[in-house]
Write a protein that holds these residues in place. Structure first.
Motif, PDB file in Angstrom:
ATOM      1  N   ARG A 257      46.168  42.261  50.049  1.00 53.26           N
ATOM      2  CA  ARG A 257      44.981  42.979  49.591  1.00 53.26           C
ATOM      3  C   ARG A 257      45.189  43.522  48.164  1.00 53.26           C
ATOM      4  N   ILE A 258      46.383  44.010  47.887  1.00 45.73           N
ATOM      5  CA  ILE A 258      46.690  44.504  46.529  1.00 45.73           C
ATOM      6  C   ILE A 258      46.597  43.366  45.520  1.00 45.73           C
ATOM      7  N   SER A 259      47.134  42.195  45.873  1.00 46.50           N
ATOM      8  CA  SER A 259      47.096  41.041  44.963  1.00 46.50           C
ATOM      9  C   SER A 259      45.665  40.592  44.699  1.00 46.50           C
ATOM     10  N   ILE A 260      44.814  40.640  45.714  1.00 44.52           N
ATOM     11  CA  ILE A 260      43.417  40.228  45.547  1.00 44.52           C
ATOM     12  C   ILE A 260      42.708  41.154  44.571  1.00 44.52           C
ATOM     13  N   GLU A 261      42.915  42.481  44.711  1.00 44.37           N
ATOM     14  CA  GLU A 261      42.288  43.436  43.794  1.00 44.37           C
ATOM     15  C   GLU A 261      42.828  43.279  42.379  1.00 44.37           C
ATOM     16  N   SER A 262      44.143  42.991  42.254  1.00 47.50           N
ATOM     17  CA  SER A 262      44.744  42.776  40.942  1.00 47.50           C
ATOM     18  C   SER A 262      44.148  41.555  40.250  1.00 47.50           C
ATOM     19  N   ASN A 263      43.886  40.511  41.004  1.00 49.95           N
ATOM     20  CA  ASN A 263      43.280  39.307  40.431  1.00 49.95           C
ATOM     21  C   ASN A 263      41.848  39.578  39.964  1.00 49.95           C
ATOM     22  N   LYS A 264      41.107  40.377  40.728  1.00 49.52           N
ATOM     23  CA  LYS A 264      39.761  40.741  40.293  1.00 49.52           C
ATOM     24  C   LYS A 264      39.810  41.469  38.944  1.00 49.52           C
ATOM     25  N   ALA A 265      40.767  42.417  38.809  1.00 50.22           N
ATOM     26  CA  ALA A 265      40.903  43.165  37.553  1.00 50.22           C
ATOM     27  C   ALA A 265      41.316  42.247  36.410  1.00 50.22           C
ATOM     28  N   ALA A 266      42.201  41.264  36.699  1.00 48.55           N
ATOM     29  CA  ALA A 266      42.646  40.329  35.655  1.00 48.55           C
ATOM     30  C   ALA A 266      41.471  39.526  35.111  1.00 48.55           C
ATOM     31  N   VAL A 267      40.595  39.029  35.996  1.00 51.63           N
ATOM     32  CA  VAL A 267      39.431  38.255  35.539  1.00 51.63           C
ATOM     33  C   VAL A 267      38.514  39.139  34.694  1.00 51.63           C
ATOM     34  N   MET A 268      38.346  40.416  35.090  1.00 52.41           N
ATOM     35  CA  MET A 268      37.472  41.323  34.351  1.00 52.41           C
ATOM     36  C   MET A 268      38.032  41.660  32.968  1.00 52.41           C
ATOM     37  N   SER A 269      39.348  41.453  32.741  1.00 50.72           N
ATOM     38  CA  SER A 269      39.951  41.769  31.436  1.00 50.72           C
ATOM     39  C   SER A 269      39.675  40.691  30.388  1.00 50.72           C
ATOM     40  N   TYR A 270      38.943  39.633  30.761  1.00 54.31           N
ATOM     41  CA  TYR A 270      38.576  38.577  29.831  1.00 54.31           C
ATOM     42  C   TYR A 270      37.046  38.560  29.656  1.00 54.31           C
ATOM     43  N   PRO A 271      36.480  39.617  29.053  1.00 61.65           N
ATOM     44  CA  PRO A 271      35.016  39.679  28.923  1.00 61.65           C
ATOM     45  C   PRO A 271      34.461  38.536  28.074  1.00 61.65           C
ATOM     46  N   GLU A 272      35.273  38.040  27.118  1.00 65.79           N
ATOM     47  CA  GLU A 272      34.791  36.942  26.274  1.00 65.79           C
ATOM     48  C   GLU A 272      34.477  35.705  27.119  1.00 65.79           C
ATOM     49  N   LEU A 273      35.365  35.433  28.124  1.00 68.62           N
ATOM     50  CA  LEU A 273      35.183  34.263  28.972  1.00 68.62           C
ATOM     51  C   LEU A 273      34.037  34.471  29.974  1.00 68.62           C
ATOM     52  N   LEU A 274      33.954  35.671  30.533  1.00 64.50           N
ATOM     53  CA  LEU A 274      32.888  35.963  31.490  1.00 64.50           C
ATOM     54  C   LEU A 274      31.506  35.862  30.843  1.00 64.50           C
ATOM     55  N   GLU A 275      31.504  36.075  29.537  1.00 67.72           N
ATOM     56  CA  GLU A 275      30.225  36.027  28.826  1.00 67.72           C
ATOM     57  C   GLU A 275      29.864  34.609  28.398  1.00 67.72           C
ATOM     58  N   ASP A 276      30.866  33.820  27.996  1.00 66.69           N
ATOM     59  CA  ASP A 276      30.570  32.524  27.380  1.00 66.69           C
ATOM     60  C   ASP A 276      31.001  31.315  28.219  1.00 66.69           C
ATOM     61  N   ASN A 277      31.974  31.460  29.133  1.00 72.17           N
ATOM     62  CA  ASN A 277      32.535  30.317  29.852  1.00 72.17           C
ATOM     63  C   ASN A 277      31.893  30.205  31.232  1.00 72.17           C
ATOM     64  N   GLN A 278      31.151  29.109  31.435  1.00 70.78           N
ATOM     65  CA  GLN A 278      30.423  28.915  32.692  1.00 70.78           C
ATOM     66  C   GLN A 278      31.381  28.671  33.855  1.00 70.78           C
ATOM     67  N   ASP A 279      32.476  27.958  33.606  1.00 69.22           N
ATOM     68  CA  ASP A 279      33.435  27.672  34.680  1.00 69.22           C
ATOM     69  C   ASP A 279      34.026  28.966  35.240  1.00 69.22           C
ATOM     70  N   ILE A 280      34.369  29.899  34.340  1.00 73.96           N
ATOM     71  CA  ILE A 280      34.936  31.172  34.793  1.00 73.96           C
ATOM     72  C   ILE A 280      33.939  31.912  35.683  1.00 73.96           C
ATOM     73  N   LYS A 281      32.682  31.852  35.320  1.00 75.29           N
ATOM     74  CA  LYS A 281      31.671  32.535  36.121  1.00 75.29           C
ATOM     75  C   LYS A 281      31.632  31.948  37.538  1.00 75.29           C
ATOM     76  N   VAL A 282      31.654  30.612  37.641  1.00 74.12           N
ATOM     77  CA  VAL A 282      31.624  29.961  38.951  1.00 74.12           C
ATOM     78  C   VAL A 282      32.881  30.304  39.752  1.00 74.12           C
ATOM     79  N   PHE A 283      34.040  30.179  39.089  1.00 73.58           N
ATOM     80  CA  PHE A 283      35.300  30.478  39.781  1.00 73.58           C
ATOM     81  C   PHE A 283      35.371  31.940  40.213  1.00 73.58           C
ATOM     82  N   ASP A 284      34.828  32.821  39.412  1.00 74.21           N
ATOM     83  CA  ASP A 284      34.832  34.245  39.753  1.00 74.21           C
ATOM     84  C   ASP A 284      34.011  34.490  41.010  1.00 74.21           C
TER      85      ASP A 284
END
Length: 704
Positions: A257-284
Motif C-alpha cells: 500500500r505504501i508503494s502504491i501511494e508513492s507511485n501516485k506521488a511520483a507520477v504527480m511530480s511530472y506535471p509537464e508530462l501530465l499536461e502534454d503527454n497523452q500516454d502518461i494520462k492513460v497509464f495514470d
C-alpha cells in the motif's frame, strides 16, 4: 620598542660595532674606541673607518637633492600603489588592462553586457530546472512475496505426519488405558509423558508410596510407548509448526500500500508530462484503476487470512497435543484464489509502471543539453571582456595618473644612482665643519688640553681623512699617542666622533635616528660621566630613540636615579645562557634598590611563599642594619662594636624597652651565623621563623 624614547639593556655582552656607511642612515650605532685605535695607535684600517664615518654622515646640497628625489620617488611609488589598491584592486593583469583601447562607446558596451546578462539568466533557469528534473523519483515495481502454496503444503504434511513405533503393543495398551481411566483424552499422553520424566521407578511422585509390581508394569508400558523416537518426532513437529505458523501471520499488505501511494506521488511530480503527454494520462488512469482493485483484494485477503489463521491455530494445537497422530488436512481454496487474483493484478500493474518509467527516462534525457553549459561559459568569458572594456572607460583618468606616477618612478630610479656617485667626490669639503663639532664634544667630555685637526693620507686608490692630535699646542706623533691618551681620553674621543656625526644630522634625520650606545661611560671619571649623561638627555629630545647597552651597574643606577622621572625609560636585562641569551623586562625600582632593600624584598618573597630559596645569613645582617638605620640618631657618638653591646646601649640610654631588648637579643642569638639552629627546620618552620622575625623588625623594634 621604537615608541620608547629610552631603552637600557643591562649586562649586555661586549661586541665590536662596525662604522655605519652613509647608506645606513638614519639608524646609527656608537663606535667602540677600538674602531679608532689599533691597540693604542691609529692604523690604516682605523683611519679608513673614521673617514667613512665622517664622510658618510654629511648633509650636502647633492645629498639633499638625492633625498628630495628619493622623496619624490617614494611619493610617486606610494601614490601609484595606493591608486592601484583603490582603483585597480580587482584587476588581475594591470598592464594589459591599461593597454586596452575600447572602440565601442560606454552606452554600446552597457547594452552588450545587458544582452549577455539576460541570456545568461534564461539559460541558467533552464539548466537549474533540468537539474531538478533529474532528481525526481521514478515509480517502483510491486513485489508480492507470497509463498502461500509452499506454506499450505508444509502445513498439511506436518499435520499428517505420524510415528510408527516398534512398540505398537505398548501403544495399544496405552490407548486402552487412557480410554478406561481418563475422562479427557486430548492431553492425556502429554500428562503421562511429564509424569514419566518425574518418576524414579521406585515410589510414587505424588504420595511417596512404594510402587507395586502392577504399577511398575504399567510404567514400563508407558516407557515403551514414549521412547526416544517419540521425543525426536515431537521436537521436529513443534519446530516445523512454529515456522509454518509464522509464514501465515506475516504482514504482506502494508508495504504494498505504501508503494502504491508513492507511485501516485511520483507520477504527480511530472506535471509537464501530465499536461502534454497523452500516454502518461492513460497509464495514470490504469494504475489508479489497478490501485482500487488491489485495495479491494488486499482487504479480502486480510479477512481470509484472519479466518484461516484461526483454523490453522486450532489444527496446530490439536497436533501438538498428540504429535505422533495425524491430523486431517486443511483446505485453503478461497485463500489460494485470492492469492492468484492479487498476483494477476500486480503483474498488470507492474507492466504499466514499466511503461511509465520508460517515458520518464526519455523526458529526463530530453532536458539534458551540453550546449547550455558551453554557452554559459562563453557568456561568462564575453561578459568579463566587455566589463573590462567598460571599466577601462570608467577609469580612464586613473589610468593616465597611474602611467604618470609609474613614469616618474622609472625616471628617478635612473637619476638617483648617478647623483649618488657624484656625491662621493664632493663630500670632503664638509670635513671642516665636522672637526669643529668634534673638538667641542671632546672638550665637553673632559679632554680640555687637546686640539684635533684634519689629516690626509693619500696612499691607496682614494684619499683617507684621519685625526691629527695636538696637546697644549704641540703636535703629537702617532707613535706617542699611547703616552698622551689615557683610557678615558681614548673612549671620550671615540664618543666625540660619534657625537659629532649625530650633531651634523638634519632635524628630519634626527627624528628618524635610533642611537645605540655600548657602555659609553666605562672607565670615565665622575665629571665625564655626568657630562655624557647630560648630553644624552639633550640628544633624546631630538632623536627617535636611544638604546644603551651596558654591564656597568653603577653607571646604569646613577643614570636611572638622576633621570628616570624626566624621561620614559625601559630597562631590559640580558642574561647569558649556555648557547644563547635571553632578554627580560626589568623593573627600574627593583634595579636601583640598595642591597639592604633587595635583601628585604627577598625575605618578604620567602615569607609570602613566592619562593623557597633564602640566604641563612640575610636575617642576621638585616637585623644589624635595621638597628643601625632605625636608631642612627640614638647611636650617634656611641662606639660599641658588637651588635650585643649596641642593643644593650640602646636600652641603657632609654631608646628601647626591656621587652624589646630581650627579644632583640633572642633574635641575635637565633640568627647567629655560628650556628643558625633554625635553619635545620623544615621549610614551613623556617618561613614561620622569618615571618615572626619581620614582624619583630617592623612592629616591635621601635624607639620609645
Amino acid at each position: 620598542m621604537a615608541n620608547q624614547p629610552w631603552v637600557i639593556c643591562y649586562q649586555a655582552w661586549k661586541a665590536e660595532t662596525p662604522m655605519p656607511s652613509n647608506k645606513e642612515k638614519p639608524y646609527l650605532a656608537t663606535d667602540n674606541h677600538n674602531n679608532l685605535f689599533a691597540g693604542r695607535q691609529f692604523s690604516r684600517e682605523t683611519k679608513g673607518n673614521f673617514s667613512l664615518f665622517v664622510l658618510g654622515e654629511q648633509g650636502v646640497a647633492k645629498r639633499q637633492e638625492i633625498e628630495s628625489k628619493n622623496k619624490q620617488k617614494g611619493d610617486a611609488t606610494r601614490k601609484r600603489n595606493d591608486l592601484q589598491k583603490a582603483a585597480f584592486k580587482d584587476i588581475d593583469n594591470l598592464s594589459s588592462f591599461i593597454a586596452l583601447s575600447p572602440t565601442e562607446s560606454y552606452e554600446e558596451l552597457n547594452q552588450k553586457i545587458e544582452l549577455l546578462r539576460n541570456e545568461y539568466v534564461k539559460l541558467s533557469k533552464q539548466q537549474k530546472n533540468a537539474a531538478i528534473i533529474q532528481q525526481r523519483k521514478e515509480c517502483g515495481i510491486l513485489e508480492w512475496h507470497n509463498n502461500l502454496s509452499v506454506a499450505i503444503i508444509k502445513l498439511n504434511d506436518t499435520l499428517q505426519s505420524s510415528l510408527k513405533s516398534h512398540h505398537q503393543e505398548a501403544q495399544q495398551k496405552l490407548i486402552v488405558h487412557i480410554k478406561t481411566n481418563f475422562s479427557e483424552n486430548q492431553n492425556a499422553e502429554n500428562w503421562i509423558r511429564q509424569g514419566l520424566d518425574q518418576n524414579n521407578s521406585k515410589t510414587c511422585q505424588f504420595c511417596g508410596q512404594i510402587l507395586n509390581p502392577e504399577a511398575l508394569a504399567l510404567l514400563e508400558v508407558y516407557r515403551q510407548s514414549f521412547d526416544t523416537a517419540y521425543d525426536e518426532h515431537d521436537k521436529r513437529i513443534h519446530q516445523e509448526l512454529k515456522v509454518i505458523q509464522a509464514m501465515f501471520i506475516k504482514d504482506r499488505i502494508s508495504s504494498l500500500r505504501i508503494s502504491i501511494e508513492s507511485n501516485k506521488a511520483a507520477v504527480m511530480s511530472y506535471p509537464e508530462l501530465l499536461e502534454d503527454n497523452q500516454d502518461i494520462k492513460v497509464f495514470d488512469e490504469k494504475i489508479n484503476s489497478f490501485s482500487i482493485q488491489l485495495d479491494d483484494l488486499f482487504s479480502r485477503w486480510e479477512r481470509l487470512i484472519t479466518d484461516s489463521n484461526s483454523e490453522i491455530n486450532s489444527a496446530i494445537n490439536k497436533k501438538l497435543a498428540s504429535p505422533h497422530r495425524p491430523v486431517d488436512n486443511l483446505q485453503f481454496d478461497l485463500l489460494l484464489q485470492s492469492n492468484t487474483e492479487i498476483n494477476e493484478i500486480i503483474d498488470s500493474y507492474n507492466s504499466i509502471i514499466a511503461h511509465i518509467n520508460s517515458i520518464f527516462h526519455v523526458f529526463k534525457a530530453s532536458v539534458l543539453d551540453d550546449t547550455i553549459e558551453n554557452r554559459l561559459s562563453e557568456i561568462e568569458r564575453n561578459g568579463k571582456i566587455e566589463k573590462q572594456k567598460l571599466k577601462r572607460i570608467e577609469l580612464s583618468e586613473q589610468c593616465e595618473n597611474y602611467n604618470d606616477f609609474d613614469s616618474t618612478v622609472k625616471k628617478l630610479k635612473e637619476e638617483i644612482p648617478k647623483l649618488e656617485e657624484d656625491l662621493e667626490a664632493e663630500q670632503s669639503q664638509f670635513l671642516d665643519k665636522f672637526f669643529g663639532r668634534l673638538n667641542n664634544f671632546f672638550k665637553l667630555f673632559g679632554s680640555h688640553d687637546f686640539q684635533l685637526e684634519k689629516g690626509l693620507d693619500t696612499k691607496g686608490y682614494k684619499p683617507i681623512y684621519y685625526l691629527k692630535v695636538k696637546f697644549n699646542g704641540h703636535e703629537i706623533s702617532e707613535k706617542n699617542l699611547e703616552r698622551v691618551f689615557s683610557e678615558s681620553d681614548r673612549r671620550a674621543l671615540a664618543l666625540s666622533v660619534f657625537w659629532a656625526g649625530i650633531d651634523g644630522l638634519s632635524d628630519e634625520e634626527k627624528k628618524n635616528c635610533i642611537v645605540i650606545l655600548d657602555d659609553p661611560v666605562t672607565s670615565f671619571d665622575n665629571h665625564r660621566i655626568s657630562m655624557v649623561y647630560q648630553e644624552l638627555v639633550k640628544l633624546s629630545d631630538n632623536i627617535r630613540q636611544i638604546i644603551l647597552l651596558s654591564h656597568f651597574e653603577q653607571g646604569v643606577t646613577y643614570f636611572l636615579n638622576t633621570y628616570r622621572y624626566n624621561k620614559p625609560v625601559k630597562l631590559l636585562s640580558i642574561e647569558r645562557k649556555v648557547n644563547s641569551s635571553d632578554i627580560y623586562v626589568e623593573e627600574i625600582e627593583n634595579f636601583i634598590k640598595t642591597n639592604h632593600e633587595k635583601v628585604a624584598h627577598n625575605i618578604f618573597c620567602f615569607v609570602q611563599g613566592l619562593t623557597n630559596a633564602h640566604n641563612a645569613g640575610d636575617l642576621r645582617i638585616f637585623l644589624e642594619i635595621e638597628i643601625n638605620l632605625r636608631f642612627a640618631k640614638q647611636l650617634l657618638g656611641i662606639n660599641e662594636q658588637t651588635l650585643s653591646d649596641r642593643i644593650d646601649k640602646l636600652k641603657e640610654i632609654g631608646a628601647i624597652s626591656e621587652t624589646t631588648t630581650s627579644e632583640a637579643h633572642q633574635w641575635r642569638k637565633t640568627l647567629n651565623p655560628a650556628h643558625h639552629i633554625w635553619i635545620g627546620n623544615d621549610i614551613e618552620d623556617q618561613r614561620q621563623t622569618a615571618t615572626q622575625f619581620m614582624n619583630f623588625i617592623y612592629y616591635k623594634l621601635t624607639p620609645l
